[in-house]
Design an enzyme around this catalytic site. Structure first.
Site, PDB file in Angstrom:
ATOM      1  N   LYS A  88       0.666  14.474   1.808  1.00 53.77           N
ATOM      2  CA  LYS A  88      -0.637  14.834   1.225  1.00 53.77           C
ATOM      3  C   LYS A  88      -0.768  16.345   1.032  1.00 53.77           C
ATOM      4  O   LYS A  88      -1.674  16.819   0.361  1.00 53.77           O
ATOM      5  CB  LYS A  88      -1.775  14.309   2.103  1.00 53.77           C
ATOM      6  CG  LYS A  88      -1.886  12.781   2.115  1.00 53.77           C
ATOM      7  CD  LYS A  88      -3.023  12.325   3.027  1.00 53.77           C
ATOM      8  CE  LYS A  88      -3.149  10.817   3.155  1.00 53.77           C
ATOM      9  NZ  LYS A  88      -3.958  10.203   2.082  1.00 53.77           N
ATOM     10  N   THR A 136      -8.490   6.963  -2.422  1.00 57.53           N
ATOM     11  CA  THR A 136      -9.834   6.514  -2.774  1.00 57.53           C
ATOM     12  C   THR A 136     -10.835   7.641  -2.590  1.00 57.53           C
ATOM     13  O   THR A 136     -11.898   7.618  -3.216  1.00 57.53           O
ATOM     14  CB  THR A 136     -10.281   5.301  -1.932  1.00 57.53           C
ATOM     15  OG1 THR A 136     -10.020   5.575  -0.554  1.00 57.53           O
ATOM     16  CG2 THR A 136      -9.560   4.046  -2.364  1.00 57.53           C
ATOM     17  N   LYS A 140      -8.914  13.930   4.487  1.00 61.83           N
ATOM     18  CA  LYS A 140      -8.072  12.726   4.451  1.00 61.83           C
ATOM     19  C   LYS A 140      -7.180  12.803   5.670  1.00 61.83           C
ATOM     20  O   LYS A 140      -7.157  13.824   6.357  1.00 61.83           O
ATOM     21  CB  LYS A 140      -7.235  12.679   3.173  1.00 61.83           C
ATOM     22  CG  LYS A 140      -6.519  14.004   2.856  1.00 61.83           C
ATOM     23  CD  LYS A 140      -5.769  13.983   1.534  1.00 61.83           C
ATOM     24  CE  LYS A 140      -6.673  14.077   0.343  1.00 61.83           C
ATOM     25  NZ  LYS A 140      -6.689  12.891  -0.470  1.00 61.83           N
ATOM     26  N   ARG A 141      -6.444  11.743   5.967  1.00 59.85           N
ATOM     27  CA  ARG A 141      -5.499  11.836   7.091  1.00 59.85           C
ATOM     28  C   ARG A 141      -4.522  12.975   6.863  1.00 59.85           C
ATOM     29  O   ARG A 141      -4.175  13.289   5.716  1.00 59.85           O
ATOM     30  CB  ARG A 141      -4.741  10.515   7.252  1.00 59.85           C
ATOM     31  CG  ARG A 141      -5.574   9.439   7.885  1.00 59.85           C
ATOM     32  CD  ARG A 141      -6.108   9.834   9.247  1.00 59.85           C
ATOM     33  NE  ARG A 141      -5.056   9.858  10.240  1.00 59.85           N
ATOM     34  CZ  ARG A 141      -4.769   8.843  11.052  1.00 59.85           C
ATOM     35  NH1 ARG A 141      -5.489   7.752  11.024  1.00 59.85           N
ATOM     36  NH2 ARG A 141      -3.770   8.945  11.919  1.00 59.85           N
ATOM     37  N   LYS A 192     -14.448   8.918  -4.615  1.00 57.48           N
ATOM     38  CA  LYS A 192     -15.750   9.239  -3.997  1.00 57.48           C
ATOM     39  C   LYS A 192     -16.227  10.621  -4.446  1.00 57.48           C
ATOM     40  O   LYS A 192     -17.409  10.822  -4.731  1.00 57.48           O
ATOM     41  CB  LYS A 192     -15.638   9.234  -2.469  1.00 57.48           C
ATOM     42  CG  LYS A 192     -15.149   7.931  -1.857  1.00 57.48           C
ATOM     43  CD  LYS A 192     -14.784   8.151  -0.371  1.00 57.48           C
ATOM     44  CE  LYS A 192     -13.966   7.013   0.188  1.00 57.48           C
ATOM     45  NZ  LYS A 192     -13.327   7.353   1.472  1.00 57.48           N
ATOM     46  N   HIS A 207       0.794  -1.231   0.000  1.00 58.51           N
ATOM     47  CA  HIS A 207       0.000   0.000   0.000  1.00 58.51           C
ATOM     48  C   HIS A 207       0.820   1.271   0.000  1.00 58.51           C
ATOM     49  O   HIS A 207       0.253   2.366   0.024  1.00 58.51           O
ATOM     50  CB  HIS A 207      -0.922   0.041   1.223  1.00 58.51           C
ATOM     51  CG  HIS A 207      -2.143  -0.803   1.074  1.00 58.51           C
ATOM     52  ND1 HIS A 207      -3.310  -0.333   0.542  1.00 58.51           N
ATOM     53  CD2 HIS A 207      -2.368  -2.105   1.369  1.00 58.51           C
ATOM     54  CE1 HIS A 207      -4.216  -1.300   0.535  1.00 58.51           C
ATOM     55  NE2 HIS A 207      -3.662  -2.387   1.023  1.00 58.51           N
TER      56      HIS A 207
END
Ligand SMILES: *Cc1c(COP(=O)(O)O)cnc(C)c1O
Length: 798
Positions: free
Chosen positions: A542, A644, A536-537, A648, A349
């Site tokens: 990110k 992901t 998101k986290r 969405k 992952h």
């Protein structure tokens, strides 16, 4: 299943009467929820039993998905929808005068996961049941889920997530008769028995009892019920006297007490190693037992069983499987090894090296002495075999399992299995070229890609009911069973009436979110503004900080020129930071203080609002995502394996603002360049900086006045109450050379944001882009992803 409203009302009232001894008008939402869940369970049970009977009878191959995290969120609506009785129940409640939303909101999220990885595992459970493949989950029944986040003075505060509450888990069933024992610690000697067989003798092991709790996973519209098995730990009755004090007992129950609240670092903690081994051993033991009930030979177990290792946490599986086959069931090494490799498969992952688990060999040997012996043996044979094949010594050294006094779990998973997959095209390419290059040279046939997916039922049908109804009007409701039919929407991409309707539906979702924002933060936002969302986290890669830097730039633009013609924006964040992740927590504090600054500045005339919604989780995502105009997917290219939430957002009509990273690339390939906004370096440009060591953030900072002004804002007192955090951010960006290239990508991010501003001014054009995104989103259904796993990795039949 078939159910009339009348029968439902009768069953519901009976259950309420039997269990709560009250009448509907007197019941609280929690009591009504519990009653509804118990009523549904009575419908599920016969389907569940029937599924088990059929599986035993047909002796089909079963895949077991081992994951240390499952993040399903709430189960009520999913269960109702999949059973085909969601509308019936809503009608029944309407007749009874019960507010369905209040009852739904009484369910606590099942948050036994951190983020994307756990969410994927939960999605796969739904998709397995829906596609009809026999696939069961195997994980841990944590007493506390991912922490509950509060924001206090702008800081993240973590509270325990006591998700059992007073109701417990209403969906689970305890299966005492499937309990097994798991051994830890102690000494192991090898002795020859009377027949000359070498057998291990255990001394002073700690014996734990593993008790499974099964949670039904219901397929959509097919009355198919699979199993998610979650393990809890107990002290075996015959060893109870070893644990006379509460504290000594607590040491045992701690094993399943908490989920590790970190989805990026492997924490070298003994307890974590025990958690991993505990669920893996317990799961494998019951799998072997249930296989043997069929009366088939153990060396052929791979013909009936697949074991999937979701990330490295269950990667001890090949070694534990070998131990069970050899020590407990008497197989020879070679036949056990062949069965093991054919049974196991692994998903990687991440390419972040800090997340590839490695255990100190001393600790591993101390906790799992016999498994460690087996790992050494696997490692020795691996080295010998490769040397025999003439593989270069350096390559062997790079890929062996035990080296430099560490056990490399990913290596064990690759060597001990027949398949390793990445989770998006780019990610799999990076694994082959870079992270696992040597393995790819040795075992090219093991590598494959399986791009992640999402459950369209939860993210479109349930969380965006109004949009779903709108889609029904245009193309009928067959898309609800075949999501690829969404493509028929493309026929309407130039139909002004349809585009107006889509626009209106989005505005209504924004109004619902605006009401929640007002209620939870007190901030008032206008639905005329662009809702620009990053949820998101929180992680440096990110780049929530890049988003914040752009907000600061807008702030200065408006301060300089209050009449500047910009479309109003609401920037919405939701993110939990791992409790020990200092940098991430500083970013949260800064987002909140910038929010305070801009939300109260009258001179900005409401053109800029910033909102941080606390406690981001699946149920909150279901409220936020349908209301987004812009989906921020801005990780540094090469760092986000797939993502992901990008899928969405696309499915409910947000426009993706993205780097060429993870599945963003595949989204772009689907919708085309005109229906997505791409910016920033691509992976080759990032890698070229790595190779040439030529990035110097201070140079960018000193030569670019816009960037300089934004970065200086962190340290010049503009942002109140955050000088400490501000200087940490400054240090990371300038002194520590900006590890994730925010400064390098800044100009192109700003240009992309300006493009968004321009595009949004043309409502028709925007609605068309939105429609095109929805139309192409079927590509990312996890039903298809799981079908590929089932056919290409596990070799299952329906
Ligand atoms: C989908 C989801 C994630 C994953 O988000 P990414 O942006 O892909 O990292 C994390 N948390 C929750 C609650 C989700 O629903």
């Amino acid at each position: 299943m078939q159910l009339t409203t009348e029968k439902f009302i009768r069953d519901f009232k009976d259950t309420l009467h039997e269990e709560q001894m009250i009448k509907v008008p007197d019941a609280s939402p929690a009591e009504l929820f519990e009653t509804l869940a118990h009523t549904i369970r009575k419908y599920i049970t016969p389907l569940w039993l029937e599924r088990r009977r059929k599986l035993v009878e047909s002796q089909q191959k079963i895949a077991y998905y081992f994951s240390i995290e499952f993040l399903p969120g709430r189960m009520l609506e999913t269960n109702l929808l999949n059973l085909g009785i969601l509308d019936t129940v809503k009608e029944g409640f309407a007749e009874l005068g019960v507010d369905f939303d209040a009852v739904r909101n009484a369910e606590h999220d099942m948050a036994l996961g951190n983020g994307g990885l756990g969410r994927l595992a939960a999605a796969f459970m739904d998709s397995l049941a829906t596609t009809g493949y026999p696939g069961f989950g195997n994980g841990i029944r944590y007493q506390y889920g991912l922490f509950k986040q509060k924001i206090v003075n702008g800081y993240q505060v973590e509270l325990p997530d006591d998700w059992f509450g007073s109701l417990g888990n209403v969906w689970e069933t305890r299966k005492d008769h499937d309990a097994v024992f798991v051994n830890l610690y102690g000494n192991v000697y090898l002795r020859a028995n009377e027949e000359g067989r070498i057998t291990p003798i255990y001394e002073n092991a700690q014996v734990l009892r593993a008790v499974p709790y099964d949670v039904p996973q219901i397929g959509f519209g097919n009355d198919n019920v699979n199993n998610l098995r979650l393990w809890d730990v107990e002290i075996p009755e015959k060893f109870e006297h070893f644990y006379p004090t509460l504290e000594s007992r607590r040491k045992v129950t701690d094993i399943t007490a908490v989920l590790y609240p970190d989805d990026s670092n492997s924490e070298g903690k003994e307890l974590r190693l025990i958690q991993e081994y505990f669920m893996t051993s317990a799961g494998l033991q019951t799998i072997i037992k249930s296989y043997l009930k069929q009366g088939l030979p153990l060396e052929k177990i791979h013909e009936k069983v697949s074991v999937h290792i979701n990330d490295t946490h269950p990667a001890v599986a090949p070694a534990e499987f070998m131990r069970l086959l050899i020590d407990e069931y008497g197989l020879e090494w070679n036949e056990a090894w062949q069965a093991t490799v054919k049974t196991m498969s692994y998903t990687n992952h991440t390419i972040l090296s800090e997340a590839l688990e490695k255990w100190d060999a001393g600790l591993f040997k101390y906790v799992l002495p016999r498994v460690y012996q087996i790992i050494l043996e696997i490692d020795n044979r691996y080295v010998a075999e490769l040397a025999n094949r003439g593989i270069a010594p350096e390559m062997i050294e790079n890929t062996r399992i035990v080296k430099d006094n560490q056990v490399h779990m990913a290596h064990l998973a690759i060597i001990g299995g027949h398949s390793i997959n990445g989770v998006a095209k780019l990610h799999t390419e990076l694994l082959k070229e870079d992270t696992l290059r040597d393995f790819y040279a040795i075992y090219p046939e093991k590598f494959n890609n399986k791009t992640n997916g999402i459950i369209q039922r939860r993210w479109l049908q349930i969380s965006d009911e109004p949009l779903s109804a709108e889609i029904d009007k245009l193309i009928g409701n067959h898309w609800r069973t075949d999501i690829h039919e969404l493509r028929k929407l493309l026929d309407y991409q130039n139909d002004q009436q349809v585009l107006n309707d889509f626009y209106r539906v989005k505005q209504e979702a924004k109004a619902r979110l605006a009401a929640y924002i007002k209620e939870s933060t007190g901030v008032e936002v206008s639905t005329e503004a662009i809702f620009d969302v990053q949820v998101k986290r929180l992680h440096a890669y990110k780049r929530q900080l890049l988003n914040l830097m752009h907000i600061i730039k807008l702030y200065w633009d408006l301060k300089d020129n209050p009449d500047k013609d910009v479309v109003p924006r609401v920037f919405i964040f939701g993110a939990k930071a791992a409790p020990g992740y200092h940098f991430a927590k500083s970013v949260i504090k800064l987002i909140n203080e910038v929010a305070n600054l801009v939300n109260h500045d009258e001179s900005l005339q409401g053109k800029l609002k910033v909102v941080f919604l606390e406690n981001y989780r699946v149920s909150l995502a279901e409220l936020i995502i349908p209301a987004a105009d812009v989906s921020e997917q801005i990780s540094l290219a090469s760092k986000e394996a797939s993502g992901t939430s990008n899928m969405k957002f696309m499915m409910t009509g947000a426009i993706t603002l993205a780097t060429l990273d993870g599945a963003n690339i595949e989204i772009k390939d689907e919708v085309g360049d005109d229906n997505i906004v791409i910016f920033g370096m691509d992976k080759d440009e990032v890698y070229s900086h790595y190779q040439r060591h030529d990035y110097y953030s201070r140079g960018v900072y000193e030569s670019n006045p816009v960037i300089r002004r934004v970065v200086d804002t962190f340290i010049n007192g503009t942002i109140p109450n955050a000088s400490q955090e501000g200087s940490e951010i400054y240090e990371a960006l300038i002194t520590h050379n900006d590890e994730y290239f925010l400064l390098e990508d800044f100009a192109s991010y700003v240009a992309a944001q300006e493009k968004i501003d321009q595009l949004y001014r043309d409502k028709g054009k925007w609605a068309k882009m939105s429609l095109v995104n929805i139309a192409h989103s079927g590509k990312f259904t996890s039903d298809d992803t799981i079908t590929q796993y089932a056919q290409e990795i596990w070799n299952l039949k329906k």
